[in-house]
Write an enzyme that holds these catalytic residues in place. Structure first.
Site, PDB file in Angstrom:
ATOM      1  N   SER A 200       0.549  -1.053   0.043  1.00  0.00           N
ATOM      2  CA  SER A 200       0.313  -0.149   0.398  1.00  0.00           C
ATOM      3  C   SER A 200       1.615   1.519  -0.311  1.00  0.00           C
ATOM      4  O   SER A 200       1.939   1.599  -1.463  1.00  0.00           O
ATOM      5  CB  SER A 200      -1.045  -0.289   0.917  1.00  0.00           C
ATOM      6  OG  SER A 200      -1.621   0.780   1.241  1.00  0.00           O
ATOM      7  N   ASP A 295     -10.351  -4.161  -4.423  1.00  0.00           N
ATOM      8  CA  ASP A 295      -9.255  -3.129  -4.068  1.00  0.00           C
ATOM      9  C   ASP A 295      -9.310  -2.088  -4.973  1.00  0.00           C
ATOM     10  O   ASP A 295      -9.235  -2.128  -6.101  1.00  0.00           O
ATOM     11  CB  ASP A 295      -7.314  -3.574  -3.809  1.00  0.00           C
ATOM     12  CG  ASP A 295      -6.995  -2.717  -3.423  1.00  0.00           C
ATOM     13  OD1 ASP A 295      -7.169  -1.691  -2.469  1.00  0.00           O
ATOM     14  OD2 ASP A 295      -5.397  -2.920  -3.370  1.00  0.00           O
ATOM     15  N   HIS A 325      -8.155  -5.418  -0.308  1.00  0.00           N
ATOM     16  CA  HIS A 325      -6.956  -4.881   0.450  1.00  0.00           C
ATOM     17  C   HIS A 325      -6.758  -4.970   1.840  1.00  0.00           C
ATOM     18  O   HIS A 325      -7.481  -4.771   2.779  1.00  0.00           O
ATOM     19  CB  HIS A 325      -7.242  -2.908   0.494  1.00  0.00           C
ATOM     20  CG  HIS A 325      -5.972  -2.338   0.567  1.00  0.00           C
ATOM     21  ND1 HIS A 325      -5.213  -1.629  -0.591  1.00  0.00           N
ATOM     22  CD2 HIS A 325      -5.382  -0.936   1.639  1.00  0.00           C
ATOM     23  CE1 HIS A 325      -3.868  -1.050  -0.030  1.00  0.00           C
ATOM     24  NE2 HIS A 325      -3.858  -0.575   0.995  1.00  0.00           N
TER      25      HIS A 325
END
Length: 353
Positions: A200, A295, A325
């Site tokens: 991320s 995601d 995610h």
């Protein structure tokens, strides 16, 4: 500072969660409800069950919470999802940041504890939207990566927003990486087999660090980019499809972005949105880009993989279509997320060995 010991309630919740995710798939399906299909993909049953349990327990997750709330709850979520993974040795230390020393943690796999030969090393930046996360939030994942990749992992605790907005995190990661790369022997590492990686926001930092390494001629062997945020300017189909109900929400992303950058003009800075890099430099390290099907960041991560390939970089794109995610932290319960992390570690091992 080490994480506080989990409470009795946390231990009970962790045991219940682990037991539920050990159930046969058919029973998990009954508990999870009807399959969720979107964009030609089916949500992983274990993941769907986790999301349902989150709703039942009224856990706000990343939605409707302040940054202070999220930071406070991180230790509990880490315990529930990550468990305690075996590792040969762990050492807390400090490395230079851009504005003074920052905390770091070195993981040595069991196979390397008694060895004297220089080992490959992964320089790892944690996720958390640039506003939360630390060495403890990704401790379990770093342990698993080290063991499965047979490599040292050095995780860094860069400065967070809003206390330290852009470019603090970028500068900390570069200062720490360049120091580690120049002093590899200090950590028992092979200077010719150093990778950068992160998930991320950490994936963003890893990508930016890799670009600067190529520009400045610092050797880098590999990039591990797990659902990186690469474009904070443009909307995407995956942001529209998965911005609510699949852990990472549009609400949280807006909060994180407004906390990290001090003006809208910074969103297109290549160090914030790496997709806006005008020309990727020659010599950029090979990359593995990992995305999750459900995601919001899926499309921009995959677009960056294509951008790397168009620039002549050797890149592999791996989408886990049923995942959301955050799966990179779910290594202590269930099977599917852990298997996906183990797969990434195997690819890292192949690249560095």
């Amino acid at each position: 500072m080490p994480s506080p010991s989990p409470s009795l309630r946390d231990r009970i919740d962790a045991g219940v969660l682990a037991a539920v995710l050990r159930l046969p798939s058919r029973l998990q399906r009954v508990l999870a409800g009807r399959p969720v299909l979107r964009d030609g993909q089916t949500l992983d049953t274990e993941t769907q069950l986790l999301l349902r349990l989150q709703r039942i327990t009224r856990d706000p997750g990343l939605s409707g919470s302040t940054i202070a709330d999220i930071r406070r709850d991180t230790d509990r979520q880490t315990w529930l999802a990550g468990g305690r993974q075996p590792i040969g040795a762990v050492r807390d230390l400090e490395v230079p940041g851009a504005d003074g020393p920052i905390r770091a943690r070195l993981y040595t796999p069991r196979s390397r504890v008694a060895g004297s030969e220089p080992a490959p090393l992964l320089f790892f930046a944690h996720g958390g939207g640039m506003v939360f996360g630390d060495l403890d939030s990704h401790d379990a994942t770093c342990r698993l990566l080290a063991e499965r990749a047979d490599a040292l992992v050095l995780a860094v605790d860069y400065r967070l927003a809003p206390e330290h907005p852009f470019p603090a995190a970028v500068e900390d990661c570069w200062a720490a990486f360049s120091y580690v790369a120049g002093h590899a022997a200090t950590y028992g590492a092979d200077a010719g087999r150093i990778a950068v990686g992160g998930d991320s926001a950490g994936g963003t930092l890893a990508a930016v660090t890799a670009i600067r390494a190529a520009e400045e001629g610092v050797p880098l062997a590999f990039q591990l980019l797990v659902y990186p945020a690469t474009n904070l300017v443009d909307d995407s189909e995956s942001r529209r499809l998965f911005g609510e109900g699949f852990f990472l929400t549009s609400e949280f992303m807006e909060l994180a972005h407004s906390s990290y950058v001090t003006g809208a003009h910074e969103l297109a800075d290549p160090r914030v949105s790496v997709a806006f890099t005008e020309r990727l430099p020659d010599g950029l390290a090979p990359a593995l880009v990992v995305t999750a099907g459900f995601d919001p960041l899926r499309d921009e991560g995959e677009a960056y993989a294509r951008q790397l390939a168009d620039a002549g970089v050797r890149v592999e794109l791996r989408r886990h279509p049923g995942q959301v995610h955050g799966f990179f932290n779910v290594v202590g319960v269930g099977r599917s997320s852990r298997a996906a992390v183990a797969e990434a570690a195997a690819k890292l091992k192949a690249a560095l060995h």
